[in-house]
Motif scaffolding. Structure first.
Motif, PDB file in Angstrom:
ATOM      1  N   LYS A 165      45.010  30.812  42.166  1.00 39.04           N
ATOM      2  CA  LYS A 165      43.685  31.157  41.647  1.00 39.04           C
ATOM      3  C   LYS A 165      43.790  31.940  40.341  1.00 39.04           C
ATOM      4  CE  LYS A 165      41.284  34.225  43.924  1.00 39.04           C
ATOM      5  NZ  LYS A 165      40.413  34.847  44.955  1.00 39.04           N
ATOM      6  N   TRP A 166      44.720  32.892  40.308  1.00 43.19           N
ATOM      7  CA  TRP A 166      44.879  33.704  39.100  1.00 43.19           C
ATOM      8  C   TRP A 166      45.398  32.875  37.933  1.00 43.19           C
ATOM      9  CZ3 TRP A 166      47.689  38.364  41.860  1.00 43.19           C
ATOM     10  CH2 TRP A 166      46.755  38.997  42.711  1.00 43.19           C
ATOM     11  N   ASP A 167      46.308  31.959  38.208  1.00 45.86           N
ATOM     12  CA  ASP A 167      46.837  31.104  37.144  1.00 45.86           C
ATOM     13  C   ASP A 167      45.716  30.285  36.517  1.00 45.86           C
ATOM     14  OD1 ASP A 167      49.014  29.760  35.639  1.00 45.86           O
ATOM     15  OD2 ASP A 167      48.413  28.032  36.826  1.00 45.86           O
ATOM     16  N   GLU A 168      44.867  29.724  37.351  1.00 48.43           N
ATOM     17  CA  GLU A 168      43.754  28.927  36.841  1.00 48.43           C
ATOM     18  C   GLU A 168      42.805  29.777  35.998  1.00 48.43           C
ATOM     19  OE1 GLU A 168      39.995  26.282  38.591  1.00 48.43           O
ATOM     20  OE2 GLU A 168      41.626  26.903  39.914  1.00 48.43           O
TER      21      GLU A 168
ATOM     22  N   GLU B 122      42.727  31.745  28.436  1.00 44.96           N
ATOM     23  CA  GLU B 122      43.765  31.554  27.430  1.00 44.96           C
ATOM     24  C   GLU B 122      44.591  32.820  27.217  1.00 44.96           C
ATOM     25  OE1 GLU B 122      41.714  30.041  23.999  1.00 44.96           O
ATOM     26  OE2 GLU B 122      41.702  27.999  24.794  1.00 44.96           O
ATOM     27  N   ILE B 123      44.931  33.473  28.332  1.00 49.68           N
ATOM     28  CA  ILE B 123      45.778  34.662  28.304  1.00 49.68           C
ATOM     29  C   ILE B 123      46.851  34.535  29.383  1.00 49.68           C
ATOM     30  CG2 ILE B 123      44.042  36.231  27.352  1.00 49.68           C
ATOM     31  CD1 ILE B 123      43.492  37.211  30.183  1.00 49.68           C
TER      32      ILE B 123
ATOM     33  N   GLU C 106      50.304  31.761  28.026  1.00 52.87           N
ATOM     34  CA  GLU C 106      49.092  31.606  28.818  1.00 52.87           C
ATOM     35  C   GLU C 106      49.447  31.229  30.252  1.00 52.87           C
ATOM     36  OE1 GLU C 106      46.441  28.795  27.039  1.00 52.87           O
ATOM     37  OE2 GLU C 106      46.448  29.801  25.071  1.00 52.87           O
ATOM     38  N   GLY C 107      48.589  31.630  31.200  1.00 50.16           N
ATOM     39  CA  GLY C 107      48.809  31.319  32.602  1.00 50.16           C
ATOM     40  C   GLY C 107      49.617  32.398  33.288  1.00 50.16           C
ATOM     41  N   LEU C 108      49.849  32.194  34.595  1.00 55.90           N
ATOM     42  CA  LEU C 108      50.532  33.189  35.413  1.00 55.90           C
ATOM     43  C   LEU C 108      52.011  32.852  35.572  1.00 55.90           C
ATOM     44  CD1 LEU C 108      50.033  35.738  37.232  1.00 55.90           C
ATOM     45  CD2 LEU C 108      50.005  34.138  39.156  1.00 55.90           C
TER      46      LEU C 108
END
Length: 269
Positions: free
Chosen positions: A113-116, A122-123, A258-260
């Motif tokens: 969920k956090w990755d999405e 865009e961070i 960007e992304g987790l």
């Protein structure tokens, strides 16, 4: 000469054992700037005064959302607990702040969920079960060893106030090992536990044992057994300072993607 702009940091849980070290690290690093600190119960007190440090000019707050709006941080560092960190991370992402999380007990659903959410903003963000560089190397070495010595057990030892078992480091180590070997039924096929739990937790055929005692900080042994030989890979964090170089590195690197990212090992290759 152009001066490099500092990375603005908010620390959540600054009065905790890890939080105190994080505050010291941010204050001592010329590339980082402490702009906010959020405590569960204490507000209106200057951070240095609360922690016995030189004056910082930052006032403790109990309201994360207000701090994120007013302080305008680039990064939020959180070493609190799973019950609190979920709301903290969601708030940070909503305000475009990059989370660096050392809290363990995070689920795969949380990570997805956090990755999405991070990609939509865009961070970048980072969740790491362990920030000690030596511990990261221990996990990497263990994964390599498992290719050649697949019989393995993990023993992790932590202080008696740790809430989760097995530790996030042990879980991450087991996951890395599982990628390098097939699931393996270890021990005698007719093995029987006289006391439930004597053989520890089981993951993909390997056993994981958790020790909780006063005096420990964070320690782990990965023990491999082969014909006529054993191999032990061990890492010990003697003090919480051992985690701080990794925290500083993560805080800077999280600004670049960007992304987790899950696991500090993904940033040191």
């Amino acid at each position: 000469m152009e001066t490099k702009e500092q990375i603005r940091v908010v620390v959540v849980g600054p009065r905790g054992k890890m939080g105190r070290e994080v505050v010291r690290t941010v204050l001592s690093d010329p590339e980082l700037e402490l702009v906010g600190a959020v405590d569960r119960t204490l507000s209106g007190v200057e951070v240095g005064q609360a922690l016995g440090l030189p004056e910082t000019g930052v006032i403790l707050s109990t309201n994360l959302n207000e701090t994120l709006v007013e302080a305008k941080p680039d990064v939020m560092i959180d070493f609190t607990n799973p019950n609190s960190v979920r709301a903290h991370v969601e708030a940070a992402i909503e305000y475009g702040v990059r989370p660096v999380v050392g809290t363990t007990g995070i689920t795969q659903d949380d990570l997805r969920k956090w990755d999405e959410a991070l990609r939509k903003q865009e961070i970048g963000g980072l969740v790491a079960p362990n920030f000690a560089i030596g511990a990261i190397l221990m996990m990497k070495f263990a994964a390599i060893a498992a290719r050649y010595m697949p019989h393995v057990e993990i023993i992790e030892l932590h202080h008696d106030q740790k809430l989760d078992a097995p530790s996030g480091t042990a879980v991450k180590t087991a996951e890395l090992i599982a990628k390098e070997r097939k699931s393996l039924r270890q021990g005698h096929p007719n093995e029987e536990e006289k006391w439930a739990g004597a053989r520890g937790a089981e993951f993909e055929g390997m056993r994981i044992h958790s020790v909780r005692l006063p005096g420990f900080v964070a320690h782990q042994e990965v023990i491999f057994g082969g014909v006529g030989q054993t191999l032990t890979i061990r890492h010990d964090s003697i003090t919480r300072e051992s985690f701080m170089p990794g925290v500083a590195m993560a805080t800077k690197r999280v600004m670049t993607y960007e992304g987790l990212v899950y696991g500090l090992e993904n940033l040191i290759d």
